[in-house]
Design an enzyme around this catalytic site. Structure first.
Site, short mmCIF file in Angstrom:
data_model
loop_
_atom_site.label_atom_id
_atom_site.label_comp_id
_atom_site.label_asym_id
_atom_site.label_seq_id
_atom_site.Cartn_x
_atom_site.Cartn_y
_atom_site.Cartn_z
N THR A 136 11.85 3.39 -4.43
CA THR A 136 12.74 2.37 -3.84
C THR A 136 14.14 2.44 -4.45
O THR A 136 14.35 3.03 -5.51
CB THR A 136 12.15 0.96 -4.04
OG1 THR A 136 12.07 0.67 -5.44
CG2 THR A 136 10.75 0.86 -3.42
N ASP A 137 15.09 1.84 -3.75
CA ASP A 137 16.47 1.84 -4.22
C ASP A 137 16.86 0.45 -4.70
O ASP A 137 16.02 -0.45 -4.79
CB ASP A 137 17.40 2.35 -3.10
CG ASP A 137 17.42 1.44 -1.88
OD1 ASP A 137 16.89 0.31 -1.97
OD2 ASP A 137 17.97 1.85 -0.85
N GLY A 138 18.16 0.26 -4.99
CA GLY A 138 18.65 -1.02 -5.53
C GLY A 138 18.45 -2.17 -4.57
O GLY A 138 18.45 -3.34 -4.98
N GLY A 154 15.73 -2.53 -2.91
CA GLY A 154 14.30 -2.87 -2.92
C GLY A 154 13.50 -2.25 -1.79
O GLY A 154 12.33 -2.58 -1.62
N VAL A 155 14.12 -1.35 -1.02
CA VAL A 155 13.39 -0.67 0.06
C VAL A 155 13.27 0.81 -0.28
O VAL A 155 13.98 1.32 -1.15
CB VAL A 155 14.11 -0.83 1.43
CG1 VAL A 155 14.13 -2.30 1.86
CG2 VAL A 155 15.51 -0.25 1.40
#
Ligand SMILES: CC(C)(COP(=O)(O)OP(=O)(O)OC[C@H]1O[C@@H](n2cnc3c(N)ncnc32)[C@H](O)[C@@H]1OP(=O)(O)O)[C@@H](O)C(=O)NCCC(=O)NCCSC(=O)c1ccc(O)cc1
Length: 138
Positions: free
Chosen positions: A15-17, A19-20
């Site tokens: 996930t990325d910053g 949240g996905v």
């Protein structure tokens, strides 16, 4: 044509910053499905790599995203492999949520078999052609 199903949990590192799942992680999951299919068919990529005379590079990759995925989600990657010519095959991937069946992404990669070190197109090994199946003449 060959088909294969691969289940994959989403981990925090996918996930990325926001949240996905970060976009390139979906292509990573697709490639995991492809490698898992080859291992299930007793054609692991490492066999090709260590033989050193052939490679199956990607010449094309596309992906469409339909819904986000989150840490902990259980995803299913459905792979369909089609022989396009004696030296070229296409992988179609559908990624869905395992529980709700909601479509998450669709991707496609095209691979060309090349002889090394010349990097000229060459027929796929007979074991690969047999595993993928007949050429689609439609
Ligand atoms: C593969 C090549 C040597 C083929 O080049 P040529 O020998 O000149 O052949 P052609 O141009 O005739 O193309 C060969 C076939 O591919 C097809 N092709 C070529 N480019 C494309 C694209 N962009 N889209 C679709 N089809 C294509 C083309 O139509 C030919 O199909 P046929 O009609 O069935 O013959 C050359 O295109 C090349 O080196 N491309 C770069 C490949 C590359 O570096 N890819 C990225 C790195 S590999 C990689 O990341 C990887 C990830 C995961 C893996 O499992 C393996 C590799």
């Amino acid at each position: 044509m060959a088909t294969f199903t691969y289940e994959r949990r989403v981990y925090l590192g996918d996930t990325d910053g926001a949240g996905v799942v970060y976009f390139n992680q979906f292509l990573q999951m697709c490639h995991e499905a492809y490698e898992s299919w080859l291992m299930a068919e007793n054609l692991p990529l490492q066999k090709v790599i260590s033989a050193g005379d052939l490679a199956m590079p990607l010449v094309h990759a596309t992906i469409d995203f339909f819904s986000p995925a989150y840490c902990g989600d259980r995803l299913v990657v459905t792979l369909t492999v089609t022989l396009a010519s004696p030296h070229r095959f296409c992988c179609d991937y559908q990624i869905s949520q395992a529980e709700s069946l909601q479509l998450v992404a669709r991707a496609q990669t095209h691979h060309v078999c090349i002889a090394l070190p010349a990097r000229k197109k060459a027929p796929l090994p007979p074991s690969w052609q047999r595993t993928i199946g007949d050429l689609d003449h439609h």
